[in-house]
Design a protein around this motif. Sequence first.
Motif, short mmCIF file in Angstrom:
data_model
loop_
_atom_site.label_atom_id
_atom_site.label_comp_id
_atom_site.label_asym_id
_atom_site.label_seq_id
_atom_site.Cartn_x
_atom_site.Cartn_y
_atom_site.Cartn_z
N GLU A 127 17.96 -6.16 -15.95
CA GLU A 127 18.16 -7.46 -16.59
C GLU A 127 19.64 -7.72 -16.89
N SER A 128 20.46 -6.69 -16.82
CA SER A 128 21.86 -6.80 -17.21
C SER A 128 22.71 -7.42 -16.11
N SER A 129 23.79 -8.06 -16.55
CA SER A 129 24.74 -8.66 -15.60
C SER A 129 25.83 -7.68 -15.21
N VAL A 148 27.07 8.64 -18.75
CA VAL A 148 26.66 7.63 -19.71
C VAL A 148 26.74 6.28 -19.01
N LEU A 149 25.76 5.44 -19.22
CA LEU A 149 25.75 4.09 -18.64
C LEU A 149 26.06 3.10 -19.75
N ARG A 150 26.96 2.18 -19.44
CA ARG A 150 27.33 1.13 -20.40
C ARG A 150 27.03 -0.20 -19.73
N TYR A 151 26.32 -1.06 -20.46
CA TYR A 151 25.93 -2.33 -19.86
C TYR A 151 25.79 -3.40 -20.93
N GLU A 152 25.83 -4.64 -20.48
CA GLU A 152 25.68 -5.79 -21.35
C GLU A 152 24.26 -6.31 -21.19
N LEU A 153 23.61 -6.59 -22.32
CA LEU A 153 22.26 -7.13 -22.29
C LEU A 153 22.12 -8.14 -23.43
N LYS A 154 21.91 -9.37 -23.07
CA LYS A 154 21.73 -10.46 -24.04
C LYS A 154 22.91 -10.54 -25.01
N GLY A 155 24.11 -10.39 -24.47
CA GLY A 155 25.32 -10.54 -25.27
C GLY A 155 25.72 -9.32 -26.06
N LYS A 156 24.98 -8.24 -25.96
CA LYS A 156 25.31 -7.01 -26.70
C LYS A 156 25.62 -5.89 -25.71
#
Length: 171
Positions: A127-129, A148-156
């Motif tokens: 779902e992340s961009s 470690v995975l870092r991602y943006e989801l719903k602005g967070k």
Amino acid sequence: HQHNAISFQLLGTCSISEFSNSAYKESIRVHNDLVKKNRVVMSKIIDVLKLCGTWNLPLRNYDESSNTSNKDFFLELLEYNKNVDPLFQSYFEDVNVFKDTSKSMQNQLLDCILQVCRESIAAEIRESSFVTCIVDTTDLTSSQIVMVLRYELKGKIHERFWGVFNAENTI
């Protein structure tokens, strides 16, 4: 002889399907009760694992002999649950299928928890961009890599541990 004589007298008067249906329904009820009990017990065991992880408590001590006075946190917390919950205590006394609390069982449960977490992270990533993979070692001589995975989801922004892996080729 009397039982057979009665059965012979009743032969053909009662429908076998009624008896088989009631026996089948009873076996399903017994099975469902056992599954429910197993789920409650497994949930408590997983809660103990999660508690140890939350507080950074080691599951096992260096001395794992049965006569040690300093038992593992995991086993001590299970013992506490047995003392508090009679259902939990009776489960370990009565059941023969799953009463193993060994290292291999703990590792299998941890692998299952990791798999569920990874599936949840993968669903969030779909779902992340934006996704970033952060890879590091603890020191220069280590042959282990932390991901470690870092991602943006719903602005967070979310950072999720993915795993520790052995490096195949080190310099």
